[in-house]
Structures are given as structure tokens and as C-alpha cells.
Design a protein around this motif. Sequence first.
Motif, PDB file in Angstrom:
ATOM      1  N   THR A  50      40.883  26.417  10.043  1.00  0.00           N
ATOM      2  CA  THR A  50      40.845  27.881  10.133  1.00  0.00           C
ATOM      3  C   THR A  50      42.159  28.535   9.749  1.00  0.00           C
ATOM      4  OG1 THR A  50      39.449  27.475  12.081  1.00  0.00           O
ATOM      5  CG2 THR A  50      40.106  29.755  11.655  1.00  0.00           C
ATOM      6  N   TRP A  53      42.684  28.523   5.992  1.00  0.00           N
ATOM      7  CA  TRP A  53      41.798  29.419   5.221  1.00  0.00           C
ATOM      8  C   TRP A  53      42.333  30.847   5.236  1.00  0.00           C
ATOM      9  CZ3 TRP A  53      38.822  27.790   1.653  1.00  0.00           C
ATOM     10  CH2 TRP A  53      38.263  26.525   1.730  1.00  0.00           C
ATOM     11  N   ARG A  66      35.852  28.004  -1.333  1.00  0.00           N
ATOM     12  CA  ARG A  66      34.679  27.900  -0.460  1.00  0.00           C
ATOM     13  C   ARG A  66      33.431  27.569  -1.270  1.00  0.00           C
ATOM     14  NH1 ARG A  66      37.353  32.325   2.046  1.00  0.00           N
ATOM     15  NH2 ARG A  66      37.831  31.917   4.259  1.00  0.00           N
ATOM     16  N   GLN A  71      31.078  23.620   4.201  1.00  0.00           N
ATOM     17  CA  GLN A  71      31.646  23.803   5.532  1.00  0.00           C
ATOM     18  C   GLN A  71      31.128  22.700   6.441  1.00  0.00           C
ATOM     19  OE1 GLN A  71      31.474  27.753   7.105  1.00  0.00           O
ATOM     20  NE2 GLN A  71      32.251  27.170   9.109  1.00  0.00           N
ATOM     21  N   TYR A  73      30.350  21.359  10.165  1.00  0.00           N
ATOM     22  CA  TYR A  73      30.016  22.015  11.428  1.00  0.00           C
ATOM     23  C   TYR A  73      30.115  21.131  12.655  1.00  0.00           C
ATOM     24  CZ  TYR A  73      28.195  25.853   8.599  1.00  0.00           C
ATOM     25  OH  TYR A  73      28.075  26.905   7.716  1.00  0.00           O
ATOM     26  N   ASP A  92      31.486  25.029  14.855  1.00  0.00           N
ATOM     27  CA  ASP A  92      31.002  26.399  14.668  1.00  0.00           C
ATOM     28  C   ASP A  92      31.280  27.172  15.958  1.00  0.00           C
ATOM     29  OD1 ASP A  92      29.807  28.652  13.713  1.00  0.00           O
ATOM     30  OD2 ASP A  92      27.746  27.945  13.955  1.00  0.00           O
ATOM     31  N   GLU A 101      36.658  27.705  10.971  1.00  0.00           N
ATOM     32  CA  GLU A 101      36.142  27.281   9.680  1.00  0.00           C
ATOM     33  C   GLU A 101      36.843  25.982   9.294  1.00  0.00           C
ATOM     34  OE1 GLU A 101      35.638  28.964   5.081  1.00  0.00           O
ATOM     35  OE2 GLU A 101      36.752  30.127   6.588  1.00  0.00           O
TER      36      GLU A 101
END
Length: 412
Positions: A50, A53, A66, A71, A73, A92, A101
Amino acid sequence: MEEVQEIVIVGAGIAGLTTSLGLHKLGIRSLILESSGSLRITGFALAIWTNAWKALDAIGIGDSLRQQHKQIYWNLSTSTISGVQTATMSFDAKGKHGDHEFRCVNRKLLLEALSKDLPSGTIRFSSKVVSIEISGFYKLVHLADGTILKTKVLIGCDGVNSVVAKWLGFKAPTFTGRASIRGCVNFKSNHEFEPKFFQFFGKGFQSGFLPYNDTGVYWFLGTSEDKVREDDPIKMKQFVLSKLGNVYVPDEIKAIVENTELDSIISSPLRYRHPWELLWGNINKDNVCVAGDALHPMTPNLGQGGCAALEDGVVLARCLAGALLKEQSEETKGKGDREREEYKRIEMGLKKYAKERRWRSIELISTAYFIGFIQQGNGQVTTFLRDNILPAFLARLLLKRADFDYGKLKIS
């Protein structure tokens, strides 16, 4: 031959490219010196959490990456000793600073995306720095080909063997006694793996498998057995398969390693900087500083090495631009006064950067080392912790360290 440059960045890795692109977004040009003849793409892939990003979005390349990477999870951890799934956790989730993320990103695609938006001529390849010299308010950067660059700002993003870090007084990073084997496989058709982080823990080793798109899977194995440092991909592959040759490891996971080409397997010793060196060491001195692995080499167990380098780039670009774009005071008259004032502003900007990054770097280095020590230990205590306590704790810790606010690229 002496050449004048405003800002010289040593190293076209993640930290160097991010810093240069961040400065470019703020209207400041820099020159990157890269010792190799092209972008260095060893390592194949890396975890992007995260916090990273946010950096990629700040410099304008987040969305394009992306679109090329799935992604992830879920985290699934399994003991190869008991066969028990020791942890299942969703990525998530929502943190203090927004939604989490996590994706596994191809290193080549990341470096290409970082370099693509830089002005032509920003990166100068085959430019090896051999020494640094003080010249008044400037630094003289001597290259192996005899070129001398006179610069107002020198930034070392030249990795674990950093010439700039050595000039600042840092010791060479310490070998942990552990090593990592990494590989990447690209299947001809869809591999059909779910977007999950599959981890397996055994006596003295930890392995992980992460799909990064529909056909590509990145894998690694960390071990305390030093013999895997041999530069022989056949032996590396055999070693990994011997560790995974367990009834509790699914055949489709073993097939990932079996299908990996020999030129897509590398091994490297794991090194780190002692955290206490950053307590009293010079992250900056005069108009010189370091970022990325030159600042905080760490073990990969937290998956934050590349992410921290992206953070460094944004913070450094912001602090440096804030210093360089500040207007001269009205009292400044002669050229010498202007140079002295600008030098002081640069020095203060780099001090601000160092202050922001010191404790963050210490925290990440320490956490990564501790996790690796437990994950790859083979004693009774470490085995108990690894199989019964660490997996669920680690999954939460990965999210906690990624939930970090280091500000925006914009100058306040």
C-alpha cells in the motif's frame, strides 16, 4: 574534462529513478549515473504494498502498473512439517491511511515505467563513480572514464555497495548468515493460480509463491543454509525442490519451480545495515545524502525493500525541491553569497529528508531481520514460534508496516 550539473544521482535503481522522476514532476532536472550498460533488472519481481502504491501514484505511473499486475487478496501459510495451514488472512482490508493494496510487480516493467517518463538524456549508462571530492559549495564526482562532474547536490542510490554511503562514513552491510534463491516462470497459457500469496515454512527455510499476472509467477526460498550461495542454477533448483519435496506441498506449487528456466534463477546472500548505525550515522552530510539500499539494506522478509526505496524517492524529491525552489533572500547580493545561501538551503532540505527517513528505516530493517531470524531458524524455540505464533502475527505485521503516511510529493 569538468562538467557542471545541478543534481547528480548515482544509481538507476528504484530509489534513483523515483527521486529523479519526483524532481521532474516538480520542475527540477537531474542526471542519473548508472554503472551498468542498461537498466538493472536482477531480482525478477518484488512485493509492492500500500505505501509504495501511494508513491507510484504520486509520480504518475501507478495505474499503468496496476493494469499489468493482479491484486493479491489473501495470504495462506502452511507448515511443511505438520501440514497444518497456520494462517489465512485477507489483504483486502482498511488501514488508518486508506484501503490496503498488494501486488507482485515485475521488476523490469517497474524500472521501465519509472524511466519512460524521464526527459531524454537523464540516465547516463556505463558511468561508474570512483571517488568524490569536496570543492567549496560543490562536490566533484570522478568517473572511471576520467569525467569529472561538478554538482550542487549528490544523491547516492547506488545499492548495498554504495560509494556515496562509504563517503558518508557507513560501513559495508553485514551478512546475515542466510541466503535467498529467487525465480520467475512465465507459462505459455493461463496458470490458473488464484491471486493469493502462498507461503510454506519448514525447518530452516521459508518459501513463497506469488502470481503477478495471468501467466507469470514469482517465487523465492530463504534459507539459513549458506551452501546455496553457489553460482550454479542447476544446484539451486535442485536445492529448492529438495526443500519442497514434501507431501504437504501441492504438486502444482512444485511444478512452478520445475518449469523455471535456469537463466531465471538467482541466489544472493542476505545483508542488512545494523539499525544502530542509522542512529548516529550520516544519512546526509553537506549537500550529499543516500536513499534506497544505500541507506537501508534489509532482508526481504517484510517485502518492504523496494517499497521503502519508493518512499525515499518521494520524500527526498519533496524536501530537495522545497529547498531549491525557495526564493533568494533580498539581502543576498554577490555570486558567493547566492551560492552560500543555496548551499545552506540544500543542506537543510537534506537534513529534513534524513530526519523523516531515519526512524522509518530503523523500524523496517529491525522488523525484517527479526522475522527472517524466526522464519529461517531451525532451533526448537524458533520452530515453535514459526509454526504456532508467527504466521498470523506476520500477516498482520505486513499490513501494519505498509500502513504508513509519509506525505505527498507536493511542496507545502
